[in-house]
Design an enzyme around this catalytic site. Structure first.
Site, PDB file in Angstrom:
ATOM      1  N   LYS A 159       0.857  -1.198   0.000  1.00 53.66           N
ATOM      2  CA  LYS A 159       0.000   0.000   0.000  1.00 53.66           C
ATOM      3  C   LYS A 159       0.883   1.235   0.000  1.00 53.66           C
ATOM      4  O   LYS A 159       1.752   1.402   0.861  1.00 53.66           O
ATOM      5  CB  LYS A 159      -0.854   0.001   1.263  1.00 53.66           C
ATOM      6  CG  LYS A 159      -2.310  -0.165   0.988  1.00 53.66           C
ATOM      7  CD  LYS A 159      -3.057  -0.042   2.292  1.00 53.66           C
ATOM      8  CE  LYS A 159      -4.519   0.059   2.069  1.00 53.66           C
ATOM      9  NZ  LYS A 159      -5.227   0.207   3.348  1.00 53.66           N
TER      10      LYS A 159
HETATM   11  C1  E4P Z   1      -8.533   0.827   3.142  1.00 56.87           C
HETATM   12  O1  E4P Z   1      -7.689   0.092   2.675  1.00 56.87           O
HETATM   13  C2  E4P Z   1      -8.445   1.477   4.455  1.00 56.87           C
HETATM   14  O2  E4P Z   1      -7.816   0.600   5.349  1.00 56.87           O
HETATM   15  C3  E4P Z   1      -9.788   1.786   5.080  1.00 56.87           C
HETATM   16  O3  E4P Z   1     -10.851   1.396   4.255  1.00 56.87           O
HETATM   17  C4  E4P Z   1      -9.881   3.120   5.695  1.00 56.87           C
HETATM   18  O4  E4P Z   1     -11.157   3.282   6.231  1.00 56.87           O
HETATM   19  P1  E4P Z   1     -11.541   4.365   7.333  1.00 56.87           P
HETATM   20  O5  E4P Z   1     -11.913   5.626   6.640  1.00 56.87           O
HETATM   21  O6  E4P Z   1     -12.705   3.751   8.039  1.00 56.87           O
HETATM   22  O7  E4P Z   1     -10.339   4.528   8.228  1.00 56.87           O
END
Ligand code: E4P
Length: 219
Positions: free
Chosen positions: A88
């Site tokens: 990521k």
């Molecule tokens: C995606 O890969 C992220 O980990 C996640 O969806 C972030 O979500 P949030 O806005 O609930 O922190």
């Protein structure tokens, strides 16, 4: 549509993987911190639990450092699971440079913190395997998150772009339905939302009624 689980909580992953519906996992530094486990601990178990892309995030900000960190992450993972790792990378110009380098080395990437179709297009052009638009955070900000998914799906479809769209930052089951209706490749869903997707009060009532009636038959 593929379903990923958005958590680093190994108990949750184990439980929901046992339903037979999981295609992958996404984690981020916040989710890892919440799990109370070290990255190495999580890595040791997560690949055995789910056979699909597992996203692990870098925290470096410079392209070169991101690439080095990505490779360090790979050294922590047994070779036979390397095909399942998606690194990521944040949506910045440095992130794009890192994605380009990693994609040349056939290392999968998931460009995260995407909030517009233009960002998704740039990430795809840099060679991202996945892009993660954060719809819940857009909704929280007074914008329509799903509109961005619609735009990305149209653009990727117009040009046969094969970067996969992971609908991220999902807050409730309707987000999942809307993502599926728009033809998104993947939704990454928190465990509590996966549980809500499973449940319907009429299913519970129906089961109770059938069991009660069955008792009458077998008496
Ligand atoms: C995606 O890969 C992220 O980990 C996640 O969806 C972030 O979500 P949030 O806005 O609930 O922190």
């Amino acid at each position: 549509m593929k379903l990923f689980i958005d958590t680093a909580d190994l108990n949750e992953i184990k439980e929901i993987a046992s339903w037979g519906i999981l295609d992958g996992v996404t984690t981020n530094p916040t989710l890892l911190a919440k799990s109370g486990r070290s990255l190495q601990d999580v890595i040791n178990e997560i690949f055995v639990l789910v056979d699909g892309p597992i996203s692990l995030e870098v925290v470096s900000e410079k392209a070169e450092e991101m690439v080095t960190e990505a490779k360090q992450i790979l050294t922590k993972i047994p070779k036979n699971y390397h095909k399942n790792v998606a690194i990521k990378i944040p949506m910045t110009s440095e992130g794009l440079k890192a994605v380009k380098k990693l994609s040349k080395e056939e290392i999968k990437t998931n460009v995260t913190l995407i909030f517009s179709a233009n960002q998704a297009l740039l990430a795809a052009k840099a060679g991202a395997t996945f892009v993660s638009p954060f719809i819940g955070r857009l909704d929280d900000n007074g914008q329509e998150g799903m509109r961005v998914i619609e735009e990305i799906m149209d653009i990727f479809c117009n040009y046969d772009i094969n970067t996969e769209v992971i609908v991220a930052s999902i807050r409730h089951p309707i987000h999942v339905i809307e993502a599926a209706r728009l033809g998104a490749d993947i939704a990454t869903v928190p465990p509590d939302v996966l549980r809500k997707m499973l449940k319907h009060p009429l299913t519970d009532v129906g089961i109770k009624r059938f069991l009660k009636d069955w008792e009458k038959v077998t008496k």
